[in-house]
Design an enzyme around this catalytic site. Structure first.
Site, PDB file in Angstrom:
ATOM      1  N   HIS A   1      -0.418   4.697   7.183  1.00 57.00           N
ATOM      2  CA  HIS A   1       0.272   5.232   6.007  1.00 57.00           C
ATOM      3  C   HIS A   1       0.663   6.692   6.208  1.00 57.00           C
ATOM      4  CE1 HIS A   1      -2.436   1.959   4.639  1.00 57.00           C
ATOM      5  NE2 HIS A   1      -1.307   1.547   4.095  1.00 57.00           N
TER       6      HIS A   1
ATOM      7  N   ASP B   1      -3.446   7.891   8.201  1.00 54.31           N
ATOM      8  CA  ASP B   1      -4.556   7.112   8.753  1.00 54.31           C
ATOM      9  C   ASP B   1      -4.104   6.177   9.870  1.00 54.31           C
ATOM     10  OD1 ASP B   1      -3.035   5.381   7.314  1.00 54.31           O
ATOM     11  OD2 ASP B   1      -4.638   4.629   6.026  1.00 54.31           O
TER      12      ASP B   1
ATOM     13  N   SER C   1       0.806  -1.221   0.000  1.00 53.35           N
ATOM     14  CA  SER C   1       0.000   0.000   0.000  1.00 53.35           C
ATOM     15  C   SER C   1       0.838   1.270   0.000  1.00 53.35           C
ATOM     16  CB  SER C   1      -0.919   0.018   1.224  1.00 53.35           C
ATOM     17  OG  SER C   1      -0.147  -0.146   2.405  1.00 53.35           O
TER      18      SER C   1
END
Ligand code: NAG
Ligand code: NAG
Ligand code: NAG
Length: 389
Positions: free
Chosen positions: A354, A351, A45
């Site tokens: 990240h 968040d 991610s």
């Protein structure tokens, strides 16, 4: 009449010459040079530009709010490190290999997907929260990509958004993966359990680089593991006592384990250089940059280190693992939503897991500089670096 022409012509020619010189100079300025014609990225991610969401489309706002103004499949408010690197090299944002509509692979492809691991996951995404697209699959994908590029070229396929077959030797290969191998098993087997298989993670990365070298790859940038002990999510989720936090509020044991892994990775990359004489294999200490941002956010134009911008619960971390950024959930009979702060540019953590675009930009600047790399690898030796503001 003819005398006048004689007097005018040299001036006209002089003006023409000056004009040509100026045009030549400005053309040189516009047409930036770069040794890298493409980027091929492998990751999770932290560098997924929409691959996971091409397969599992459900990303909600406020993801993408800062730069794209809508969710675009990136796990942050704006651009990722890989986006800034592409911009700096004068290349377009990388299309995800998994995205079949609207993609343009002429300047590379992105094989990263959210929740990817280096090692093969034990079971499916829906059971473990891990992507099926592990590094071995991502390696298979670029091999298949190369076959497609070569066969389509030989059949003179028109209008395809694929690069020329020679691209693989003129590309930058970037890796930003390993975090999920580390974190997804922490709750079950702890730091000591995770440490048992980290050598396998490193050898799988080394094996992948050797395979890519055989495909023609020559320049490899491997970003190391981030200081997850400073992530709001892990500060909330992982069991620890107060003696395990340092003066910056980060988890000592987890951060130490990350440092051990990074040193192992650095050593392994040094070792393979002698096997790959024509390659640049570069270890990138993005960990040092992020650790510095978490520790001293105010020294770098930020305000908050270990507090998430997008989350629920407020407090020191603004993170609740029951309700992730952008989601709603009924907790204690109350419908709550994890929303974004109004000033993500002041945060390191987007968040809880990240980094924000702001942190990604600072990390990208450090990578471009080259001084965080082993060996030092200033990218302006290879390319006219474009502004990334
Ligand atoms: C994967 O599965 C095997 C066999 O079931 C098990 O021994 C191993 O601990 C699992 N690995 C992880 C990381 O969960
Ligand atoms: C909770 O709030 C969100 C956002 O306002 C809304 O979309 C959702 O439908 C609500 N859920 C329930 C169970 O009321
Ligand atoms: C790279 O960073 C170092 C250390 O912060 C600094 O001294 C140097 O001037 C930077 N170089 C460039 C090209 O920005």
């Amino acid at each position: 009449m003819s005398l006048q022409l004689f007097r005018v012509a040299p001036i006209f020619i002089q003006i023409l010459l000056v004009w040509l010189v100026l045009m030549g100079m400005s053309a040189r300025n516009i047409e930036a040079k770069c040794a890298f014609k493409a980027i091929f990225n492998f990751g999770d991610s932290n560098s997924d530009t929409g691959g996971f969401w091409a397969a599992f489309p459900a990303q909600s706002s406020p993801f993408g709010m800062t730069y794209f103004k809508k969710p675009v499949g990136r796990a942050t408010d704006g651009r990722l490190i890989i986006d800034f690197l592409a911009q700096a090299l004068g290349l377009p944002f990388l299309s995800p290999y998994l995205k079949s509509i609207g993609s343009d692979f002429r300047h590379g492809a992105n094989f990263a997907t959210l929740a990817s691991t280096v090692l093969l996951p034990n079971t499916s995404l829906f059971v473990t929260g891990i992507s099926p697209f592990s590094l071995a699959i991502q390696l298979n994908q670029i091999k298949q990509f190369k076959v497609e590029v070569e066969t389509r070229h030989s059949t003179h396929s028109k209008g395809s958004k694929l690069p020329a077959p020679g691209i693989f030797g003129k590309s930058l290969y970037t890796f930003y993966i390993g975090q999920n191998d580390f974190t997804s098993n922490l709750a079950s087997i702890g730091v000591s359990g995770v440490k048992q298989f980290l050598p396998q993670v490193v050898s799988q990365i080394v094996y992948t680089i050797k395979d890519l070298y055989a495909l023609g790859g020559r320049t490899f940038l491997v970003l190391n593991l981030a200081p997850i002990g400073c992530y709001p999510a892990f500060l909330m989720e992982l069991p620890h006592d107060s003696s395990d936090t340092d003066e910056f509020g980060c988890l000592i044991s987890y951060n130490n384990a990350v440092v051990d892994y990074n040193n192992m990775l650095k050593g392994a990359l040094r070792n393979i250089r002698k096997d790959l004489p024509k390659a640049s294999v570069v270890y990138v200490d993005s960990h040092a940059v992020l650790l510095e941002l978490f520790r001293h956010p105010k020294s770098h134009g930020l305000k908050y280190g270990t507090k998430a911008c997008c989350g629920y619960g407020g407090g020191a971390y603004n993170f609740n693992q029951q309700v992730y950024c952008g989601n709603s959930k009924v907790i204690n009979g109350q419908n709550v939503t994890a929303t974004a702060c109004s000033d993500p540019q002041n945060y390191v953590s987007w968040d809880g897991i990240h980094a924000t675009e702001a942190a990604n930009k600072l990390t990208a600047y450090a990578i471009l500089n080259g001084s965080y790399s082993d060996p030092p690898f200033p990218l302006d030796n290879f390319c006219d670096i474009q502004p990334i503001g």
